[in-house]
Design a protein around this motif. Structure first.
Motif, short mmCIF file in Angstrom:
data_model
loop_
_atom_site.label_atom_id
_atom_site.label_comp_id
_atom_site.label_asym_id
_atom_site.label_seq_id
_atom_site.Cartn_x
_atom_site.Cartn_y
_atom_site.Cartn_z
N ARG A 189 0.86 -1.11 -0.01
CA ARG A 189 0.04 0.06 0.12
C ARG A 189 1.03 1.15 -0.02
O ARG A 189 1.90 1.44 0.74
CB ARG A 189 -1.08 0.10 1.27
CG ARG A 189 -1.80 1.22 1.23
CD ARG A 189 -2.69 0.97 2.33
NE ARG A 189 -3.52 2.27 2.78
CZ ARG A 189 -4.43 2.80 2.08
NH1 ARG A 189 -4.85 2.13 0.91
NH2 ARG A 189 -5.01 3.95 2.41
N VAL A 190 0.62 2.12 -0.85
CA VAL A 190 1.46 3.35 -1.05
C VAL A 190 0.86 4.49 0.09
O VAL A 190 -0.18 5.40 -0.23
CB VAL A 190 1.35 3.82 -2.64
CG1 VAL A 190 2.36 5.02 -2.56
CG2 VAL A 190 1.73 2.73 -3.40
N VAL A 210 7.63 0.50 -7.88
CA VAL A 210 6.45 0.52 -6.80
C VAL A 210 5.20 -0.19 -7.28
O VAL A 210 4.80 0.25 -8.43
CB VAL A 210 6.07 1.93 -6.35
CG1 VAL A 210 5.11 1.59 -5.15
CG2 VAL A 210 7.28 2.53 -5.80
N ASP A 213 -1.06 0.80 -4.56
CA ASP A 213 -1.93 1.94 -4.85
C ASP A 213 -2.30 2.61 -3.27
O ASP A 213 -1.82 1.85 -2.45
CB ASP A 213 -3.14 1.72 -5.42
CG ASP A 213 -3.63 2.85 -6.35
OD1 ASP A 213 -3.13 4.04 -5.82
OD2 ASP A 213 -4.59 2.94 -7.15
N GLN A 216 -1.06 8.03 -0.64
CA GLN A 216 0.12 8.88 -1.14
C GLN A 216 0.77 8.88 -2.54
O GLN A 216 1.87 9.31 -2.94
CB GLN A 216 1.18 8.35 -0.06
CG GLN A 216 2.20 9.51 0.45
CD GLN A 216 3.28 8.92 1.37
OE1 GLN A 216 3.46 7.80 1.72
NE2 GLN A 216 3.90 9.86 2.02
N ARG A 217 0.07 7.92 -3.39
CA ARG A 217 0.66 7.56 -4.68
C ARG A 217 0.98 8.86 -5.52
O ARG A 217 1.83 9.15 -5.93
CB ARG A 217 -0.26 6.60 -5.30
CG ARG A 217 0.21 6.28 -6.79
CD ARG A 217 -0.34 5.09 -7.69
NE ARG A 217 0.28 5.16 -8.91
CZ ARG A 217 -0.48 4.33 -9.77
NH1 ARG A 217 -1.45 3.46 -9.53
NH2 ARG A 217 -0.06 4.33 -10.97
N GLU A 221 4.47 10.13 -6.68
CA GLU A 221 4.80 9.98 -8.27
C GLU A 221 5.45 11.47 -8.70
O GLU A 221 6.36 11.62 -9.68
CB GLU A 221 3.75 9.93 -8.96
CG GLU A 221 3.28 8.31 -9.06
CD GLU A 221 2.02 7.93 -10.07
OE1 GLU A 221 2.45 7.35 -11.12
OE2 GLU A 221 1.07 8.06 -9.67
N PHE A 229 5.77 3.66 -11.14
CA PHE A 229 4.70 3.35 -10.43
C PHE A 229 3.76 2.47 -11.18
O PHE A 229 3.31 3.20 -12.29
CB PHE A 229 3.94 4.36 -9.73
CG PHE A 229 4.67 5.21 -8.67
CD1 PHE A 229 4.35 5.07 -7.46
CD2 PHE A 229 5.67 6.16 -9.05
CE1 PHE A 229 5.04 5.72 -6.33
CE2 PHE A 229 6.32 6.58 -7.79
CZ PHE A 229 6.14 6.58 -6.65
N GLY A 231 1.04 0.43 -10.26
CA GLY A 231 -0.63 0.59 -9.57
C GLY A 231 -0.34 -0.88 -8.94
O GLY A 231 0.60 -1.85 -8.90
#
Length: 341
Positions: A189-190, A210, A213, A216-217, A221, A229, A231
């Motif tokens: 989890r981001v 990464v 999701d 903080q994504r 990014e 990233f 997902g």
């Protein structure tokens, strides 16, 4: 047929270690003849947890939960989470003098404190009260068991985790071929409690990837444009991302276990992590992973490890063994009445 009811506020479509563990344990127990049912948010109206919208809080009433449990008529009850469903199930069990077990999956006080100014001591006071009525509280590692005992939790026992070694297997590197190597992977989890930014800040050669999701994504990014990233990934796609990595970096300092470390090692990918609760109990073979207070040092050392050693180590963990341990700690519902009589 033995009937088991697992009450959990965490369930599909959430993708996390709690859901995966409860699902896999249920599958294993069904394979040996148990009837396993789940009382989850799926059947109720829900609302998103503030700051954590993927988690849905059930809007159910106590009488409804009691009626559902009586319909199931379980031989064993396990309350897996401390949310609304778990709280109501706990109340019903104690009111009816039913014995039950609980499990401690998440360092919830630290998660809350990372988002809002609530002292950890307050959250731990609630958790201590919640679990004290259980015959056993199952915790994922020896370190977590000892930490909870130090915080005056009672009846805490160790319940380790597993990995699906038929799904997570070594394979060819089919991804990232157009990206500079080495390929450094982080899965999860981001969000702030997962400490993903510590991974992205590493001053090491290669490409940071990464998978996952979270809230903080978008921010990360923007702040780290050189990172990739991709997902959330599941099934064969997730396995392919593990297989294509050179090292798996686990930056979290709040996880109680970290199933993703086992998944990575099962795919033959060595792990780099901080020497904190979770990794210190999982990365017990220095040939499979490296821990260091400097995550960059751990990453560089992990790159030198053999993939075959990481894979061999992960085979020590299985969901069958996890389910057998879970089964060992179950208690008959009726035994609570006997103790109360």
């Amino acid at each position: 047929m033995t009937r088991l009811l697992i009450v959990t506020d965490a369930w599909h479509p959430q993708v996390n270690g709690v859901v995966r563990c409860l699902d896999k344990v249920g599958q294993e127990l069904r394979a040996i003849g148990y009837q396993v049912d789940y009382l989850t948010p799926e059947r109720f109206w829900t609302m998103p947890l503030p700051t954590y919208p993927e988690i849905r809080l059930s809007l159910a009433w106590l009488g409804e939960i009691g009626h559902i449990i009586e319909q199931y008529d379980p031989d064993h009850i396990h309350i897996a989470t401390e949310g609304p469903l778990g709280l109501m199930a706990r109340y019903i069990c104690t009111a009816q003098h039913w014995a039950f077990t609980t499990s401690y999956h998440t360092r919830f006080p630290e998660y809350v404190a990372a988002r809002i100014p609530v002292p950890c001591e307050w959250s731990y006071a609630y958790l201590r009260w919640f679990h004290e009525a259980a015959t056993h509280t199952l915790a994922p590692t020896r370190s977590v068991v000892e930490d909870l005992k130090d915080k005056d939790f009672q009846h805490v026992v160790e319940w380790t985790r597993g990995v699906d070694s038929t799904r997570f297997v070594p394979g060819e590197k089919t991804l990232f071929q157009n990206l500079p190597g080495p390929h450094l992977l982080c899965v999860g989890r981001v969000s702030v409690e997962k400490n993903v930014e510590a991974f992205l800040r590493l001053n090491v050669p290669g490409t940071k990837i990464v998978v996952g999701d979270g809230p903080q994504r978008a921010e990360l990014e923007t702040n780290y444009p050189d990172a990739v990233f991709v997902g959330r990934k599941q099934g064969e796609e997730l396995t392919a991302h593990y297989q294509s990595a050179d090292v798996f970096v686990f930056p979290s300092k709040t996880d109680t276990f970290g199933n993703v470390m086992l998944e990575a090692m099962a795919c033959g990918v060595p792990v780099a992590a901080y020497p904190v609760m979770g990794p210190i109990d999982v990365l017990t073979d220095p040939r499979a992973g490296v821990m260091d207070d400097d995550l960059a040092v751990a990453t560089e050392k992990a790159l030198k490890l053999k993939r075959a050693d990481a894979h061999s180590f992960a085979l020590n963990y299985s969901w069958a063994a996890c389910a057998a341990l879970f089964r060992q700690y179950l208690v008959p519902v009726a035994s609570g009445r006997e103790r109360a009589a």
